[in-house]
Design a protein around this motif. Structure first.
Motif, PDB file in Angstrom:
ATOM      1  N   ILE A  18      -1.417   2.932  -7.357  1.00 47.30           N
ATOM      2  CA  ILE A  18      -1.731   2.395  -6.031  1.00 47.30           C
ATOM      3  C   ILE A  18      -3.067   2.921  -5.529  1.00 47.30           C
ATOM      4  O   ILE A  18      -3.870   2.166  -4.980  1.00 47.30           O
ATOM      5  CB  ILE A  18      -0.588   2.689  -5.041  1.00 47.30           C
ATOM      6  CG1 ILE A  18       0.645   1.854  -5.412  1.00 47.30           C
ATOM      7  CG2 ILE A  18      -1.008   2.377  -3.614  1.00 47.30           C
ATOM      8  CD1 ILE A  18       1.893   2.216  -4.637  1.00 47.30           C
ATOM      9  N   TRP A  77       0.145  -9.402  -8.028  1.00 47.02           N
ATOM     10  CA  TRP A  77      -0.857  -8.342  -7.942  1.00 47.02           C
ATOM     11  C   TRP A  77      -2.071  -8.696  -8.799  1.00 47.02           C
ATOM     12  O   TRP A  77      -3.219  -8.502  -8.394  1.00 47.02           O
ATOM     13  CB  TRP A  77      -0.221  -7.049  -8.389  1.00 47.02           C
ATOM     14  CG  TRP A  77      -1.066  -5.830  -8.303  1.00 47.02           C
ATOM     15  CD1 TRP A  77      -2.206  -5.643  -7.567  1.00 47.02           C
ATOM     16  CD2 TRP A  77      -0.835  -4.613  -8.979  1.00 47.02           C
ATOM     17  NE1 TRP A  77      -2.688  -4.370  -7.753  1.00 47.02           N
ATOM     18  CE2 TRP A  77      -1.861  -3.719  -8.616  1.00 47.02           C
ATOM     19  CE3 TRP A  77       0.146  -4.169  -9.855  1.00 47.02           C
ATOM     20  CZ2 TRP A  77      -1.935  -2.437  -9.108  1.00 47.02           C
ATOM     21  CZ3 TRP A  77       0.069  -2.886 -10.330  1.00 47.02           C
ATOM     22  CH2 TRP A  77      -0.955  -2.024  -9.956  1.00 47.02           C
ATOM     23  N   TRP A 103       2.335  -5.571  -2.875  1.00 42.41           N
ATOM     24  CA  TRP A 103       3.055  -4.312  -3.074  1.00 42.41           C
ATOM     25  C   TRP A 103       4.093  -4.079  -1.967  1.00 42.41           C
ATOM     26  O   TRP A 103       5.226  -3.678  -2.239  1.00 42.41           O
ATOM     27  CB  TRP A 103       2.074  -3.132  -3.101  1.00 42.41           C
ATOM     28  CG  TRP A 103       1.662  -2.779  -4.494  1.00 42.41           C
ATOM     29  CD1 TRP A 103       0.523  -3.159  -5.114  1.00 42.41           C
ATOM     30  CD2 TRP A 103       2.401  -2.001  -5.429  1.00 42.41           C
ATOM     31  NE1 TRP A 103       0.498  -2.660  -6.387  1.00 42.41           N
ATOM     32  CE2 TRP A 103       1.635  -1.941  -6.611  1.00 42.41           C
ATOM     33  CE3 TRP A 103       3.620  -1.353  -5.407  1.00 42.41           C
ATOM     34  CZ2 TRP A 103       2.048  -1.257  -7.749  1.00 42.41           C
ATOM     35  CZ3 TRP A 103       4.030  -0.667  -6.538  1.00 42.41           C
ATOM     36  CH2 TRP A 103       3.256  -0.628  -7.680  1.00 42.41           C
TER      37      TRP A 103
END
Length: 175
Positions: A18, A77, A103
């Motif tokens: 992330i 993503w 996310w």
């Protein structure tokens, strides 16, 4: 103890992934993009409690839903990640705000699946979450590499060398 170790691995991988997604990262052209997801999948599948033996059907359905969610998150993503090519041919990527939304939606869906499992009294192991993370990373990496290939320049022209344009005559050798 393996459950705690799986949780630590999941949190560490998620934190690294992330935080790195919002900085520009060069997409390497090597063929080892699947190595980290494969390693996570092996770690997840080595545990015997991926499926609750007392609720096999419900646990299997939850695991299937987790994997479908993971694939959708990985695809979302990858398609919300900005990629570009530099003049030297290097391809770079960086996640966008839409990627952060993917996310967040994925975390909400996974929490929802966990809640459904709790309501159904299904024992849920962290291995299913790790397997889902592996699927997410595998799909994202695969799609990004596929997108990156379309941006890499292809070598269509080259300087002429001796023998270019001359047909070869192959002769049978005689002894």
């Amino acid at each position: 103890m393996p459950g705690l170790m799986n949780t630590v691995v999941i949190l560490a991988v998620a934190a690294v992934v992330i935080t790195r997604q919002f900085t520009a990262q060069r997409i390497a052209s090597d063929r080892r993009w699947w190595l980290v997801p494969a390693f996570l999948a092996v770690l997840a599948l080595r545990e015997p409690g991926v499926i609750d033996p007392h609720h096999q059907i419900e646990a299997s359905l939850l695991l299937g839903a987790e994997l479908v969610t993971a694939v959708a998150i990985g695809a979302g993503w990858a398609w919300t990640t900005r990629i570009w090519a530099e003049p030297d041919g290097a391809v770079w990527s960086r996640s966008t705000k839409a990627g952060a939304a993917v996310w967040a939606a994925g975390i909400c869906l996974r929490l929802g699946l966990f809640g459904i499992g709790t309501l159904l009294d299904v024992h849920q192991n962290s291995s299913a979450l790790m397997l889902g993370l592996a699927a997410t990373l595998l799909v994202r990496s695969g799609l990004l590499n596929r997108r990156a290939q379309s941006l890499r320049p292809t070598v269509t022209s080259h300087s002429p060398t001796y023998g270019d344009g001359v047909g070869r005559v192959l002769r049978k050798e005689r002894l």
